[in-house]
Enzyme design. Sequence first.
Site, PDB file in Angstrom:
ATOM      1  CE  LYS A  63      -3.909   2.029   2.566  1.00 38.13           C
ATOM      2  NZ  LYS A  63      -4.815   1.859   3.736  1.00 38.13           N
ATOM      3  CB  SER A  93      -8.175   3.801   2.892  1.00 33.70           C
ATOM      4  OG  SER A  93      -7.294   3.104   3.756  1.00 33.70           O
ATOM      5  CB  SER A 124      -8.512   0.979   5.703  1.00 36.97           C
ATOM      6  OG  SER A 124      -9.163   2.216   5.669  1.00 36.97           O
TER       7      SER A 124
END
Lengths: 485, 96, 483
Positions: A77, A152, A176
């Site tokens: 990420k 997210s 997330s």
Amino acid sequence: MIHRNSLTQLAAGLRAGKFSSVELVRAYLARIEASQPALNAFISVTGAQALEAAHAADRDIAAGRGGALTGVPIAHKDLFCTAGVRTTCGSRMLDSFVSPYDATVVAKLKAAGAVTLGKLNMDEFAMGSSNETSYFGPVRNPWNPEFVPGGSSGGSAAAVAARLVPAATATDTGGSIRQPAALCGITGIKPTYGRVSRYGMIAFASSLDQGGVLTTSAQDAALMLREMAGFDPKDSTSVDAPVPDYVAELEAPLAGLKVGLIKEFLDEGLDRENERRIRDAVAVLERLGASLCEVSLPNLPRSVPVYYVVAPAECSSNLARYDGVRFGHRCKDPRDLQDLYRRSRGEGFGAEVKRRIMTGTYVLSAGYYDAYYLKAQRVRQLIAADFKHAFGEVDVLVGPTSPTAAFRVGAKTADPITMYLNDIYTIGANLAGLPALSVPCGFVEGLPVGLQIVGPHFAEARILNVAHRYQLETDWHLKAPERFS
Amino acid sequence: MSLTRAQIENIAHLARLELEPAEIPVYQESLSRILDLVGDLERADTAGITPMAHPLPGLTQRLRPDEVTEEDRHELYQACAPQVAAGLYLVPKVIE
Amino acid sequence: MSGAESSWETVIGLEIHAQLATRSKIFSGASTAYGAPPNAQASLIDLGFPGVLPVLNGEAVRMAVRFGLAVGARIARQSVFARKNYFYPDLPKGYQISQYELPIVAQGALEIVLDDGRRKRIGITRAHLEEDAGKSLHEGLGGLTGVDLNRAGTPLIEIVSEPDLRCAKEAVAYMKKVHTLVRYLEICDGNMQEGSFRCDANVSVRPKGSEKLGTRAEIKNINSFRFVEKAIQYEIGRQIELIESGGKVVQETRLYDPDKDETRSMRTKEEANDYRYFPDPDLLPLVLGEELIERVRKDLPELPDEKAARFSSQYGLSAYDAGVLTASRDLADYYEEVARAVPGEPKLAANWVMGELAAALNKENLESGSGKMPAARLAGLLARIADQTISGKIAKEVFEAMWADGQSADAIIESKGLKQITDSGAIERAIEEVMAKNPAQLADYRAGKDKLFGFFVGQVMKATQGKANPTQLNELLKKKLPG
């Protein structure tokens, strides 16, 4: 079709010489490239570095060296700092930021031998539930590109679901990891707060953020987490306790396991079809010998309001360092210092980030601190106490991960509150610092939904064990979107 | 709970965020609604409850030995800086 | 003081910032050494890079506890770090990590000595741990400001006094007392020029007899004792004048300008002071066990007041002398070494350390005698005074020679032949010669002109190059002159 292998199979195949790391990396890089226009899962692809690392991994394997993940491709990420590689956090603010250091998680996975293919798209500064707040454009759901992948960690989830990488790191502040896992039909675990180092993980809300992983199965998640977790002297909130071998503990039988179904999660907000999938999943656990009861956590419905005080408060302070002075976006020709601050930040941050910074600034400001911040932290204590009480009675708690399956791109962007309510079932675990995961448990109108399993502090091995036994009985986790299968 | 335009401007100033004039009513509306959402907390009975600042109870601050472990790497660290000269970060003139 | 001024009472509280003398910073492993090139000692943590986290320096904590114990304060078994949020170029994270609601040290006190010798207790509200900010430079950067973050993250204790101080002199006495103490404790080098020790002064005035505090102004960042005195004095005058001419003091931050000897309002720094303090979620509660506190307590050195009291009783020094000699640990140790090496002469030692030595040090702007005049060497000189090898007057000459070339007293006495003449035969011979050479004066003396006694002392001293033992000379003259 190499990409149909799980991470565990890839690691074993590499060691057995079935294929080389270079072959794997080439195959996955090709898939990434082909998928990018449709999914937009990656912000940066580091092909050249990946191939170099793959060659080194192949030499290590040939020499009998290397770790548990040597040669296995993964991706991060884009809020994990990677030395020499752009780290954007999905924001214009860090559009050209090249980190001078590696996050602890990145360094640990590197040390375990994993090969990084690139950096994954995400909601800006991890603020969002649909991956639509990214400066680099929305990520699409591999099951249907008209739909969001969740957020997210939307890029991480879409990439794993589309088999662009067998595993991806992710972070979870209010859901997330789990919510995009559910919406993309994959497995995702958020460990206990303090289990995985936050050093080098760009902060959103420090008391809630926790790094974790997205994979296609609990078995793969166990392997990844074993390599990522552990004490880090660079993080004061990191816990100095040994990391169990999560892989070794996967197989334990579930007979006698006490499972609590969270009553408050079966509310009017929960899609009825989704509820049926959850009840079906729970029935599987019962078949495996678990006993089931309904457990009430009366303060849990207040998770969302607590979260929307605490997280913005912490974020308003955490994001103050982006001031256009030492790194990050700087506005053109500032008139004076205040202009430099205001325009650099006004231009560098997107609308949702600004909204949260302002909310946090307000709830901490003179005259409101007690009514909002302190009050929220008191209610948070009540929520944590509810969980503690529940874990006095059951071993794990289960419920839905999100109220509905994925929604259409653009459907909720106009109304932040509707978007916030997406995290209603996941936030509790963050507020209490508990380990929680999501496993796919079926489909609603062709889109995946997830079962959430929450454990007491440091019970990662237990919830991974439950998820793994469940996955031995079901094949939801083996289903891949047709386009990417 | 409804925030005024002046309140939004004050918050934006505290947070050093330049807002376009058109953005102000948008934030006025959404922040007001967020405050309505969190206003629900008022109804929770928290008498005698201590605020929870940290998710893991009982953990305390660890102490680091007093050792110098860092070396001069300002060139690397300043590679991503918008404006530097002679090792200094530059900003518009600060008047004291 | 004018008549008008005397109808006002001044109330002063000081916030002293003392940089702790740790090797590394409070939350990072960067060096705290002074004077490095710009940003050479600013680590990722000090620079507030994305993703970095603070880890607390244990030595900074022990130093704060050391201070707390030395001022008899309560040491918090649990204290909390908070973030103070504001934007400023020297503050890289946009917040300063400090302690707010639960400081590590609370409720201590110190005693100061007033001009008239009375002692006054000054309360210490609290002392908390925090990180220092960087520095802004404004010169030679084409109209821009340059930011050097080497100092950012240096550990500080902020020592907050009660508003117990009533005039600029008391404020200075208190600040000096704290300065002495932190150096005794070896927790701060006290270097005010380098900014290791500095203070903010909160000043207000109120009509005499009033209980209510007036509106205060905060004078920021004063880095010398002299400036503290002058800044406060100016500020008192300004406030009284303002009120008496019908104005009102506004609560604000002011800067002292030593060139103009005035304070002026600082307009720029965060007009609306809303620091939005909240507990720093990156740091956990700081919990101190009894064991750590006891270990620090056992390690405490003898404190200045205790030492002064001991000097008075053990060496028979006046309170004033004991105070001067204990003003720094170095000086006190130096004095004790000298006093011990010349047994039975503690006052002689005190006089020389505070007299000749202090003057010589002062002339060359030196802090301590141990470099140029080690205690043992000075003691060697004093021993020759004590055993009457030389007189006090000759000793001054010897001291000067020692200071100049670093030789021992004995070597100089020997090479210059300065040894006192104590052989009464020799002195008598010298007296007789002088008497013979000055018959007129001798006659006058014998006729009752007693004052001429001094003349004969001088002449004999001259004849012996000052080496005649003065006591013996006196006695022999008294015997011989009358004839």
